[in-house]
Design an enzyme around this catalytic site. Structure first.
Site, short mmCIF file in Angstrom:
data_model
loop_
_atom_site.label_atom_id
_atom_site.label_comp_id
_atom_site.label_asym_id
_atom_site.label_seq_id
_atom_site.Cartn_x
_atom_site.Cartn_y
_atom_site.Cartn_z
N ASP A 179 0.83 -1.20 0.00
CA ASP A 179 0.00 0.00 0.00
C ASP A 179 0.87 1.25 0.00
OD1 ASP A 179 -1.97 1.86 0.20
OD2 ASP A 179 -2.73 1.22 2.14
N ASP A 190 -1.66 5.90 -5.66
CA ASP A 190 -1.92 4.99 -4.54
C ASP A 190 -2.18 3.59 -5.04
OD1 ASP A 190 -2.61 3.75 -2.21
OD2 ASP A 190 -4.22 5.11 -1.68
#
Length: 399
Positions: free
Chosen positions: A78, A253
């Site tokens: 992440d 992201d």
């Protein structure tokens, strides 16, 4: 932000990490490139949560070993979060765990240490002391999930290199909207630019990943425009410029599914895409249906159709000297279970940030397929290149 990716089929991933040799005693002894396979895991989609209605079908994960003797763990990659953490509650039987009692090198961090008092300042909730005077952390994410436990250090082994004293959260409780997803992984590998993130702790100068389409806080870039085919949307530059609070930034992201645009840019893109597809796509006229709470442009596609009408206009995100172009099947995503007569429902994969209360542009994982994403931490820049990621991965592994 922790909003995981969604795909209908499994994909292939490659992560290339360049290790720094700045600290030879505790880091790898020489700079080298390490190629790691990133795996995807298919799971069931639960009903969407009430706070942020995202569903999760696939998690992007990397496997490594932690502790002495080493325990194999799987962590979600992440780029939008900081602290790496592992589930350490050994009484839980619903997911893999890391057992700190089995590691001779596991060391809890006291709340009086500088790590606890200073380095945790970037976290959304400040660290505190628990009843044993250990550093206690509570992590919360935009999809309403959370994780709670103590900070500790231990060996992390990845790609043939072993890192001593890696700080991570050893979590014993938390809340998730998706237990099926969590049952597949041991924890989360935060990769943003915070001081406690995995890349910061490892002293990495660069890392990159490449996602195959066939099968910090977050990192920010400056979006300068959007094109539909060759038509540049007529938007003032101010639309893409963040204000003094940081609202309006453009973030890359890997943990976010699709791409989100702030209201003015989204509306302009939506209208132009409708205009250019008027003769080949049929808009779903249902004002009460908004896919995942942010995608209000959907189309009706015959159930017996094996492919989208050709050609669909491409959408390009324009940066200074670079573009990310989204085309073909990546532009539309079938809404699971949605049928209108003899038609399925396919939604435009660019969503409206305003509908979710997110004051940012977010470039999601779905639109990074077949784009080599390289993060140069030393020079604070991001590089992109259109490639065949499956072929690039084969070449790297062969070296």
């Amino acid at each position: 932000m922790k909003i995981h990716i969604q795909f209908s089929t499994l994909s292939a991933f490659i992560l290339r990490i360049l290790f720094s040799s700045a600290e030879p005693l505790s880091r790898s002894s020489a700079a080298k490139a390490v190629v790691l396979p990133l795996e995807t895991q298919e799971i069931k989609s639960p009903p969407p949560p009430s706070k942020l209605p995202f569903t999760h079908n696939v998690t992007l994960t990397v496997s490594l070993a932690v502790g002495s003797p080493p325990q194999n763990v799987t962590m979600v990659l992440d780029t939008g979060s900081e602290l790496p953490w592992l589930q350490c509650n050994t009484t839980r039987k619903d997911r893999p765990v890391f057992d700190p009692n089995r590691s001779l090198s596991y060391t809890p961090i006291p709340c009086t240490s500088s790590t606890c008092t200073s380095q945790t300042r970037d976290l959304s909730i400040p660290a505190s002391c628990d009843s044993k005077n250990l550093c206690h952390a509570v992590l919360s994410y935009a999809d309403a999930s959370s994780s709670e436990g103590n900070l500790a250090t231990d060996y992390f082994a990845i790609g043939g290199s072993r890192f001593n004293g890696t700080i991570f959260g050893c979590m014993d409780s938390g809340f998730s909207n998706n237990l099926d997803e969590d049952s597949k992984t041991t924890g989360l590998m935060g990769m943003n630019r915070g001081s406690l993130s995995f890349v910061s702790q490892m002293g990495l100068k660069k890392f990159s990943y490449c996602i195959s389409g066939s099968d910090f806080s977050a990192y920010t870039v400056q979006l300068e425009g959007i094109k539909v085919s060759e038509t540049l949307l007529q938007l003032p530059k101010s639309v893409f410029e963040p204000d003094h609070t940081g609202a309006g930034q453009t973030m890359v992201d890997s943990g976010t599914q699709f791409t989100f645009l702030l209201g003015p840019a989204y509306t302009a893109l939506k209208n132009e895409f409708i205009n250019q597809t008027a003769r080949i796509l049929r808009v779903l006229e249902d004002p009460d249906f908004v896919f995942q709470g942010a995608f209000d442009l959907c189309f009706r596609v015959p159930l017996n159709s094996t492919a989208f009408p050709k050609p669909l206009p491409s959408v390009s995100l324009v940066f200074n000297g670079a573009e990310i172009t989204v085309s073909g099947d990546r532009l539309l995503y079938r809404a699971p279970g949605e049928v209108r007569g003899n038609d399925s429902v396919h939604c435009f994969t660019f969503g409206n940030s305003d509908l979710l209360g997110i004051e940012a542009y977010i470039i999601g994982h779905h639109h990074q397929q077949n784009v080599w994403m390289e993060f140069d931490l030393e020079k604070s820049r991001i590089g992109v290149a259109q490639v065949r990621c499956d072929l690039a991965g084969q070449r790297l592994i062969a070296k």
